[in-house]
Design an enzyme around this catalytic site. Structure first.
Site, short mmCIF file in Angstrom:
data_model
loop_
_atom_site.label_atom_id
_atom_site.label_comp_id
_atom_site.label_asym_id
_atom_site.label_seq_id
_atom_site.Cartn_x
_atom_site.Cartn_y
_atom_site.Cartn_z
N GLU A 264 42.19 103.96 -56.89
CA GLU A 264 41.01 103.22 -57.34
C GLU A 264 40.68 102.26 -56.20
OE1 GLU A 264 38.40 101.43 -58.01
OE2 GLU A 264 39.33 99.93 -59.29
N ASP B 14 51.99 99.97 -53.73
CA ASP B 14 51.12 98.79 -53.65
C ASP B 14 51.85 97.70 -52.87
OD1 ASP B 14 48.48 97.84 -55.64
OD2 ASP B 14 49.49 96.34 -54.41
N GLU C 34 37.00 95.96 -51.31
CA GLU C 34 38.45 95.89 -51.30
C GLU C 34 39.08 96.42 -50.02
OE1 GLU C 34 40.46 97.27 -54.76
OE2 GLU C 34 39.07 96.33 -56.14
N SER D 144 51.05 94.33 -53.05
CA SER D 144 51.08 93.03 -53.72
C SER D 144 52.24 92.96 -54.71
CB SER D 144 49.76 92.77 -54.45
OG SER D 144 49.68 93.53 -55.63
#
Length: 355
Positions: free
Chosen positions: A325, A281, A334, A283
């Site tokens: 997801e 990820d 997203e 972030s």
């Protein structure tokens, strides 16, 4: 004879019914933040406020503590002895564990302390300067604060100013992006010639800064958006059941989780028997994911990597399964589908599974 009897009875009463002399209660209630002893909870409350900048009533009101949360906070302070400055900005999460319901000090008077009745106690004893009634008519123009409380307020102000500056920067960036998009749409719609339209479209697209996606990833750094998704039980339990009920697809396999967030899908895959799970990820939520993985004792299976899946180097050449997801509001909000497809084309073994 009668008079003699009355006199002796009178002498007996005077000797037997003298008022006993009582000693002042010995200090036995220890301060929350130092070793000073106090005779009662109210005295200790005032000591904590004046010497440590810790106003128990103000903190209880700010955090909206109920009786149980108040007890947990007191026992947390008793057991962990944190600095009083912690309570300038805490949200109370550190004492959520129910183990803090157990008293650290037997018969701790502070656990029965009536915070709501402080108005009466302070007005009768004329203690302190804290206005607890809401009446502003008698408030003085100057206020004296303990240094630690003053520095805590300054720290909160500086943090607020930094957040405001960051939000202003993000707003300016968003406005600039909207202006470019507006120009792009105008060029696309209002250009009449096909050749000119194609040229205008290319020019407008090139003017957009596609590489500057820091605001997008920053929006997923805060725990609130992940809290909202995790609390959607239908969503979360559906993913759990899909993985655990198909454990044969995961057993002894290498799994890549694209956009792992808090790592919930990675941990489901580990529970399903995966040999190794690589969670990626971009972030800052990955740092919370690392803590969550450790707390669930899955750090030997799940490894968390911060970065874009298009840019990171994985510890393996290929993976057997990709999970993600990637669906957002209105399915594609997203903008993660491209990343999942890139991961599939780059990392997935032939005949592997992309979930």
């Amino acid at each position: 004879m009668q008079n003699d009897t009355d006199d002796s009875g009178s002498d007996f009463c005077e000797e037997e019914w003298e008022e006993p002399v009582t000693d002042a209660p010995a200090p036995s209630l220890i301060c929350l933040f130092c070793d000073v002893l106090h005779t009662d909870a109210l005295t200790m409350y005032l000591h904590c406020k004046q010497e440590h900048g810790f106003c128990l009533k103000e903190i209880a009101q700010r955090l909206r503590l109920d009786d149980f949360e108040y007890i947990k906070m007191i026992n947390y302070i008793r057991s962990q002895r944190p600095p009083s400055q912690l309570f300038v900005s805490t949200d109370g999460a550190v004492w959520k564990d129910d183990t803090y319901l157990k008293p650290v000090i037997p018969d701790d008077a502070l656990l029965q302390f009536d915070i709501e009745g402080l108005e009466d106690d302070l007005s009768e004893g004329n203690h302190g300067n804290c206005d607890l009634t809401g009446d502003k008519s008698h408030v003085q123009e100057s206020v004296t604060l303990p240094r630690c409380e003053y520095e805590g307020i300054l720290s909160c102000l500086r943090t607020a100013e930094e957040k405001v500056a960051l939000l202003q920067h993000q707003l300016t960036h968003a406005q600039q992006t909207m202006d470019k998009m507006r120009t792009f749409v105008q060029d696309l719609v209002m250009t009449t010639g096909q050749t000119d339209a194609s040229s205008a479209t290319t020019s407008a697209l090139q003017s957009l800064s596609c590489g500057d996606d820091s605001s997008y990833f920053m929006s997923y750094a805060h725990h609130a958006i992940h809290d909202e998704m995790l609390k959607d039980r239908v969503r979360t339990e559906s993913y759990r059941d899909a993985i655990l009920q198909n454990s044969a697809l995961f057993r002894d396999k290498v799994v890549l989780d694209v956009g792992c967030g808090t790592g919930i899908l990675s941990m489901f895959a580990a529970k399903a028997g995966a040999r190794s799970v690589i969670a990626v990820d971009m972030s800052d939520v990955v740092y919370q994911a690392m803590d969550i993985v450790r707390e669930n004792k899955l750090e030997n299976v799940v490894s968390v990597i911060r970065g874009k899946v298009e840019e990171v180097s994985l510890p393996v050449d290929k993976v057997d399964v990709i999970i993600s997801e990637w669906m957002g509001y209105f399915l594609l909000f997203e903008s993660m589908l491209d990343s999942v497809l890139y991961a599939r084309d780059t990392w997935l073994v032939e005949g592997g599974h992309s979930e």
